[in-house]
Design a protein around this motif. Structure first.
Motif, PDB file in Angstrom:
ATOM      1  N   LYS A 182       6.416  11.404 -16.148  1.00 27.14           N
ATOM      2  CA  LYS A 182       5.054  11.999 -16.795  1.00 27.14           C
ATOM      3  C   LYS A 182       4.101  11.130 -16.964  1.00 27.14           C
ATOM      4  N   LEU A 183       2.965  11.291 -16.708  1.00 23.04           N
ATOM      5  CA  LEU A 183       2.094  10.734 -16.943  1.00 23.04           C
ATOM      6  C   LEU A 183       1.499  10.519 -18.627  1.00 23.04           C
ATOM      7  N   PRO A 184       1.234   9.409 -19.299  1.00 26.36           N
ATOM      8  CA  PRO A 184       0.917   9.490 -20.413  1.00 26.36           C
ATOM      9  C   PRO A 184      -0.494  10.456 -20.640  1.00 26.36           C
ATOM     10  N   GLU A 185      -1.131  10.628 -21.877  1.00 27.87           N
ATOM     11  CA  GLU A 185      -2.286  10.985 -22.000  1.00 27.87           C
ATOM     12  C   GLU A 185      -3.486   9.753 -21.716  1.00 27.87           C
ATOM     13  N   ALA A 186      -4.604  10.450 -21.249  1.00 23.35           N
ATOM     14  CA  ALA A 186      -5.693   9.522 -20.764  1.00 23.35           C
ATOM     15  C   ALA A 186      -4.888   8.453 -20.046  1.00 23.35           C
ATOM     16  N   ALA A 187      -4.350   8.669 -19.064  1.00 24.34           N
ATOM     17  CA  ALA A 187      -3.566   7.874 -18.142  1.00 24.34           C
ATOM     18  C   ALA A 187      -4.422   6.830 -17.368  1.00 24.34           C
ATOM     19  N   ARG A 188      -4.014   5.552 -17.551  1.00 25.39           N
ATOM     20  CA  ARG A 188      -4.642   4.383 -17.062  1.00 25.39           C
ATOM     21  C   ARG A 188      -3.736   3.806 -16.136  1.00 25.39           C
ATOM     22  N   VAL A 189      -3.558   3.734 -14.780  1.00 21.85           N
ATOM     23  CA  VAL A 189      -2.492   3.378 -14.213  1.00 21.85           C
ATOM     24  C   VAL A 189      -2.572   2.104 -13.292  1.00 21.85           C
ATOM     25  N   LEU A 190      -1.385   1.313 -13.313  1.00 23.45           N
ATOM     26  CA  LEU A 190      -1.103   0.510 -12.129  1.00 23.45           C
ATOM     27  C   LEU A 190      -0.527   0.960 -11.115  1.00 23.45           C
ATOM     28  N   TYR A 191      -0.864   0.730  -9.831  1.00 19.98           N
ATOM     29  CA  TYR A 191      -0.321   1.257  -8.837  1.00 19.98           C
ATOM     30  C   TYR A 191       0.612   0.085  -8.161  1.00 19.98           C
ATOM     31  N   VAL A 192       1.835   0.062  -7.744  1.00 18.54           N
ATOM     32  CA  VAL A 192       2.719  -1.064  -7.298  1.00 18.54           C
ATOM     33  C   VAL A 192       3.163  -0.736  -5.879  1.00 18.54           C
ATOM     34  N   ASP A 193       3.205  -1.529  -4.938  1.00 23.46           N
ATOM     35  CA  ASP A 193       3.739  -1.334  -3.669  1.00 23.46           C
ATOM     36  C   ASP A 193       4.233  -2.689  -3.243  1.00 23.46           C
ATOM     37  N   ASP A 194       4.826  -2.937  -1.960  1.00 19.94           N
ATOM     38  CA  ASP A 194       5.363  -4.065  -1.514  1.00 19.94           C
ATOM     39  C   ASP A 194       4.525  -4.768  -0.633  1.00 19.94           C
ATOM     40  N   VAL A 195       3.964  -4.372   0.329  1.00 14.52           N
ATOM     41  CA  VAL A 195       3.269  -5.015   1.280  1.00 14.52           C
ATOM     42  C   VAL A 195       1.854  -3.955   1.668  1.00 14.52           C
ATOM     43  N   THR A 196       0.976  -4.861   1.973  1.00 17.84           N
ATOM     44  CA  THR A 196      -0.359  -4.004   2.607  1.00 17.84           C
ATOM     45  C   THR A 196      -0.854  -5.033   3.697  1.00 17.84           C
ATOM     46  N   THR A 197      -1.360  -4.347   4.762  1.00 19.10           N
ATOM     47  CA  THR A 197      -2.466  -5.168   5.980  1.00 19.10           C
ATOM     48  C   THR A 197      -3.733  -4.812   5.427  1.00 19.10           C
ATOM     49  N   ASP A 198      -4.218  -3.689   5.690  1.00 15.33           N
ATOM     50  CA  ASP A 198      -5.665  -3.525   5.728  1.00 15.33           C
ATOM     51  C   ASP A 198      -6.234  -2.618   4.475  1.00 15.33           C
ATOM     52  N   ALA A 199      -5.133  -2.506   3.688  1.00 13.66           N
ATOM     53  CA  ALA A 199      -5.360  -1.692   2.233  1.00 13.66           C
ATOM     54  C   ALA A 199      -5.483  -0.251   2.432  1.00 13.66           C
ATOM     55  N   ARG A 200      -5.702   0.323   3.805  1.00 10.29           N
ATOM     56  CA  ARG A 200      -5.863   1.632   3.834  1.00 10.29           C
ATOM     57  C   ARG A 200      -4.957   2.691   3.163  1.00 10.29           C
ATOM     58  N   SER A 201      -3.612   2.487   3.238  1.00  8.40           N
ATOM     59  CA  SER A 201      -2.443   3.120   2.683  1.00  8.40           C
ATOM     60  C   SER A 201      -2.469   3.235   1.313  1.00  8.40           C
ATOM     61  N   LYS A 202      -3.102   1.951   0.477  1.00  8.37           N
ATOM     62  CA  LYS A 202      -3.011   1.731  -0.906  1.00  8.37           C
ATOM     63  C   LYS A 202      -4.182   2.589  -1.186  1.00  8.37           C
TER      64      LYS A 202
ATOM     65  N   PRO B 189     -10.104  -7.389   8.803  1.00  8.38           N
ATOM     66  CA  PRO B 189     -11.681  -6.946   8.654  1.00  8.38           C
ATOM     67  C   PRO B 189     -11.497  -5.760   7.559  1.00  8.38           C
ATOM     68  N   HIS B 190     -12.886  -5.731   6.978  1.00  2.00           N
ATOM     69  CA  HIS B 190     -13.318  -4.431   6.297  1.00  2.00           C
ATOM     70  C   HIS B 190     -12.385  -3.989   5.075  1.00  2.00           C
ATOM     71  N   THR B 191     -11.579  -4.829   4.655  1.00  2.00           N
ATOM     72  CA  THR B 191     -10.793  -4.335   3.547  1.00  2.00           C
ATOM     73  C   THR B 191     -11.458  -4.631   2.130  1.00  2.00           C
ATOM     74  N   ASP B 192     -12.306  -5.783   2.322  1.00  2.00           N
ATOM     75  CA  ASP B 192     -12.925  -5.758   0.845  1.00  2.00           C
ATOM     76  C   ASP B 192     -14.271  -4.607   0.720  1.00  2.00           C
ATOM     77  N   ALA B 193     -14.767  -4.335   1.784  1.00  2.00           N
ATOM     78  CA  ALA B 193     -15.678  -3.102   1.557  1.00  2.00           C
ATOM     79  C   ALA B 193     -14.817  -1.832   1.263  1.00  2.00           C
ATOM     80  N   LEU B 194     -13.716  -1.769   1.947  1.00  2.00           N
ATOM     81  CA  LEU B 194     -12.786  -0.368   1.767  1.00  2.00           C
ATOM     82  C   LEU B 194     -12.659  -0.344   0.299  1.00  2.00           C
ATOM     83  N   LEU B 195     -11.893  -1.553  -0.345  1.00  2.00           N
ATOM     84  CA  LEU B 195     -11.710  -1.473  -1.666  1.00  2.00           C
ATOM     85  C   LEU B 195     -12.928  -1.382  -2.756  1.00  2.00           C
TER      86      LEU B 195
END
Length: 226
Positions: free
Chosen positions: A120-140, A167-173
């Motif tokens: 359950k998300l809290p009220e006014a949810a501000r979330v940190l998303y956590v995963d293990d590995v990323t290449t180009d950040a698209r899936s994140k 390449p392009h990861t910073d622009a995508l983020l």
């Protein structure tokens, strides 16, 4: 909004821990092809951290120390782990930071904007998303976009490893207003592998070519390009 490793000292320490665990699998023949479609000569199994209590405590203690200030400054009030690779790391982090834990399924189970979320998300949810590995950040970025549809504010994501060479990861983020934090990155993993002394000359050449131009390497070995 960008990709960042916390510090060179932290990155080197986590990289060394992963090499010590044998978490980096290297091939000079048939490449690994990630779910993103990139071909690579290396596969990183961060889940080995889960089974080594000492190194797990080291890595998660580093993550907690580095993130505590960000969590406080941004009033983050929940941690969401990715199914299944990010759940354990998110759980340990949520416990250390005394925050609620949720996890996000890869596919919806049910109906509505929260159909992928367990917990359950809290009220006014501000979330940190956590995963293990990323290449180009698209899936994140895709996962965070789905989280935002549930009403949460998500400006920060954490991974254990961000390659940091695609390449392009910073622009995508930047385009998606997301900051990607990483405990370590490819540059320090490669250094740790060389320092460990277990690389053959051929493996070192292959890894150097991959790190210098992962897109060209991927295309040449049957993977996707940029």
């Amino acid at each position: 909004m960008h990709q960042t490793a916390f510090s060179s000292e932290t990155s080197a320490r986590v990289a060394g821990a992963l090499v010590q665990l044998g978490a980096l699998r290297i091939t000079t023949g048939q490449p690994f092809v990630y779910t993103s479609g990139w071909a690579s000569p290396i596969y990183i199994d961060t889940r080995l951290i889960m089974s080594d209590v000492g190194l797990r405590q080291v890595v998660m203690s580093i993550a907690t120390r580095q993130l505590a200030g960000i969590v406080a400054a941004k009033a983050i009030n929940a941690v969401v782990g990715a199914e299944s690779s990010g759940i354990a790391f998110a759980a340990w982090l949520a416990e250390s930071l005394a925050l609620p834990l949720l996890y996000q399924r890869k596919r919806p189970m049910g109906w509505g904007s929260a159909a992928r979320l367990e917990g359950k998300l809290p009220e006014a949810a501000r979330v940190l998303y956590v995963d293990d590995v990323t290449t180009d950040a698209r899936s994140k970025v895709a996962a965070v976009s789905a989280l935002r549809q549930s009403g949460a504010v998500v400006e920060d994501a954490l991974v254990i490893v961000n390659y940091g060479i695609y390449p392009h990861t910073d622009a995508l983020l930047a385009e998606n207003a997301l900051t990607l934090h990483a405990l370590t990155q490819w540059r320090d993993l490669f250094i740790a592998l060389k320092d460990d002394g277990g690389l053959s000359d051929e493996a070192e050449r292959v890894l150097a070519a991959f790190g210098a131009d992962p897109v060209t390497w991927s295309v040449a070995h049957g993977g996707v390009g940029a």
